[in-house]
Design a protein around this motif. Structure first.
Motif, short mmCIF file in Angstrom:
data_model
loop_
_atom_site.label_atom_id
_atom_site.label_comp_id
_atom_site.label_asym_id
_atom_site.label_seq_id
_atom_site.Cartn_x
_atom_site.Cartn_y
_atom_site.Cartn_z
N ASP A 77 0.80 -1.24 0.00
CA ASP A 77 0.00 0.00 0.00
C ASP A 77 0.83 1.28 0.00
OD1 ASP A 77 -2.43 -1.19 -0.24
OD2 ASP A 77 -2.96 -1.07 1.89
N GLY A 101 2.46 2.32 -2.57
CA GLY A 101 2.28 2.96 -3.87
C GLY A 101 3.09 2.39 -5.03
N LYS A 102 3.55 1.14 -4.91
CA LYS A 102 4.35 0.53 -5.98
C LYS A 102 3.57 0.44 -7.30
CE LYS A 102 4.78 -3.18 -3.49
NZ LYS A 102 4.22 -2.77 -2.20
N THR A 103 2.35 -0.13 -7.20
CA THR A 103 1.53 -0.31 -8.40
C THR A 103 1.17 1.04 -9.01
OG1 THR A 103 0.63 -2.23 -7.26
CG2 THR A 103 -0.49 -1.56 -9.28
N SER A 104 0.81 1.99 -8.15
CA SER A 104 0.45 3.33 -8.63
C SER A 104 1.60 3.97 -9.39
CB SER A 104 0.05 4.23 -7.46
OG SER A 104 -0.98 3.64 -6.72
N ASN A 119 6.86 8.67 -1.28
CA ASN A 119 5.60 8.82 -2.01
C ASN A 119 4.49 9.46 -1.17
OD1 ASN A 119 3.87 8.42 -4.24
ND2 ASN A 119 3.21 6.41 -3.47
N LYS A 120 3.42 9.79 -1.85
CA LYS A 120 2.18 10.34 -1.26
C LYS A 120 2.40 11.72 -0.64
CE LYS A 120 0.33 5.70 -0.34
NZ LYS A 120 -0.68 4.90 0.33
N ASP A 146 1.45 14.37 -1.74
CA ASP A 146 0.25 15.20 -1.95
C ASP A 146 -0.67 15.15 -0.73
OD1 ASP A 146 -2.16 13.03 -2.83
OD2 ASP A 146 -0.11 12.35 -3.09
N ALA A 194 2.70 9.45 -6.64
CA ALA A 194 2.38 8.54 -7.74
C ALA A 194 0.97 8.82 -8.23
CB ALA A 194 2.49 7.09 -7.27
P1 GDP Z 1 1.16 -1.07 -3.50
O1 GDP Z 1 0.50 -2.08 -2.59
O2 GDP Z 1 2.49 -0.66 -2.96
O3 GDP Z 1 1.22 -1.49 -4.92
O4 GDP Z 1 0.26 0.26 -3.39
P2 GDP Z 1 -0.81 0.86 -4.42
O5 GDP Z 1 -0.17 1.48 -5.57
O6 GDP Z 1 -1.85 -0.16 -4.66
O7 GDP Z 1 -1.42 2.03 -3.54
C1 GDP Z 1 -2.11 1.82 -2.33
C2 GDP Z 1 -3.12 2.94 -2.14
O8 GDP Z 1 -2.46 4.19 -1.98
C3 GDP Z 1 -4.10 3.08 -3.29
O9 GDP Z 1 -5.36 3.39 -2.79
C4 GDP Z 1 -3.52 4.26 -4.08
O10 GDP Z 1 -4.51 4.98 -4.77
C5 GDP Z 1 -2.93 5.12 -2.97
N1 GDP Z 1 -1.78 5.92 -3.42
C6 GDP Z 1 -0.67 5.48 -4.06
N2 GDP Z 1 0.15 6.50 -4.32
C7 GDP Z 1 -0.44 7.61 -3.85
C8 GDP Z 1 -0.06 8.99 -3.81
O11 GDP Z 1 0.99 9.43 -4.27
N3 GDP Z 1 -0.96 9.85 -3.19
C9 GDP Z 1 -2.13 9.42 -2.65
N4 GDP Z 1 -2.91 10.35 -2.10
N5 GDP Z 1 -2.50 8.15 -2.68
C10 GDP Z 1 -1.68 7.24 -3.26
#
Ligand code: GDP
Length: 297
Positions: free
Chosen positions: A26, A28-31, A124-125, A127, A161
């Motif tokens: 969670d 943000g890897k996939t994002s 990340n995040k 914002d 992301a």
């Molecule tokens: P992963 O498990 O590392 O692949 O994480 P995801 O990419 O699935 O992201 C997990 C959650 O965090 C999702 O609900 C994304 O929309 C949110 N998220 C990822 N990057 C950002 C970011 O830069 N800003 C915000 N506000 N949310 C983010």
């Protein structure tokens, strides 16, 4: 046998870095992978639709290329390493700035360090109103991981992301790191590389995504990957475009193998089809014997 011939200096050309994204769930890897993939679709291309083939290449504004392994998480990374494939040149570790250094963040750091692969942190995040990137940097410093901004050697960049803020600069840092690594390869020899993923498609047969590391793969090449083999019948990039040749650091999805090799299996191209078949048969035999032995124990 597979000939091992040293490449001559004049045959070597720069190749794109191959990057793996790791980090805690969670964070943000996939994002990040999705954002980079979408942003780099060349204008006017089929609505930006790309297939998930386990890897993709991007070309930046300055014409430079980066290849991404599109399987986030360290399971894929360790599975590949366990099979002897050293595909990754650089690891991006994503850390959510509204969270902390979490167990999987630490694991990702250890995996990259054990593999001797340079790390770039993507904080990340940013914002988010409660994001605190400085806290993360302080925690990293406390773990003896000093980023450049804090007088250390490790590259790091604050990103979102979600909005894309800072992502371009992050990619610039990837290229900078790649320059330091001085990644070179000889494109003028039979292809060698590793399997990224493979599956059975009902209509097409076995589809394998492979990453070419050295040499150039061409249609009609006879390939041996793990215990599977076959003649390359068709090649596509992540946009579904038909390609006829793939050079170093190019991910490509191929048709023609007689089965699905395992992620991390190395592949080679053989001039002699018979020899490839013999080796494949020997490997299958060895694996059967091994499984009989483990069952007895
Ligand atoms: P992963 O498990 O590392 O692949 O994480 P995801 O990419 O699935 O992201 C997990 C959650 O965090 C999702 O609900 C994304 O929309 C949110 N998220 C990822 N990057 C950002 C970011 O830069 N800003 C915000 N506000 N949310 C983010």
């Amino acid at each position: 046998a597979i000939e091992v011939v040293e490449d001559k200096e004049e045959d070597l050309v720069n190749r794109a870095p191959i990057v793996t994204v790791m980090g805690h769930v969670d964070h943000g890897k996939t994002s990040l992978l999705d954002y980079i993939r979408k942003e780099n679709v060349i204008a006017g291309e089929s609505g930006g639709i790309t297939q998930h083939i386990g890897a993709y290449g991007v070309t930046l504004d300055n014409g430079q290329k980066i290849a991404f392994l599109d399987t986030p998480g360290h399971e894929a990374f360790t599975a590949m390493r366990a099979r002897g494939a050293q595909l990754t040149d650089i690891v991006i570790i994503v850390i959510a700035a509204d969270d902390d250094i979490m167990p999987q963040t630490k694991e990702a750091i250890s995996h990259a360090q054990a593999a001797g692969v340079p790390i770039i942190f993507a904080i990340n995040k940013i914002d988010k109103p409660n994001a605190n990137p400085d806290k993360i940097k302080e925690r990293l410093a406390g773990m003896n991981l000093l980023i450049e901004e804090w007088g250390g050697k490790i590259q790091s960049h604050d990103i979102s992301a979600k909005t894309g803020l800072g992502v371009k600069d992050l990619l610039e840092k990837v290229l900078l790191e790649a320059e330091i690594l001085d990644l070179k390869s000889n494109p003028n020899k039979p292809a060698q590389g590793a399997v990224v993923e493979a599956f059975l498609d009902k209509g097409k047969g076995y589809v394998s995504t492979i990453m070419v590391q050295h040499g150039t793969l061409k249609i009609g090449d006879y390939l041996l990957a793990g215990k599977h083999h076959g003649k390359v019948k068709a090649m596509q990039d992540e946009r579904g475009h038909v390609i006829t040749a793939a050079g170093p650091s190019t991910p490509v999805s191929i048709l023609g193998l007689d089965g699905a090799p395992t992620a991390g299996d190395k592949f080679n191209v053989f001039e002699d089809e018979k020899e490839a078949k013999q080796i494949a048969a020997k490997r299958s035999q060895l694996m059967r014997e091994q499984s009989v032995r483990t069952q007895r124990h």
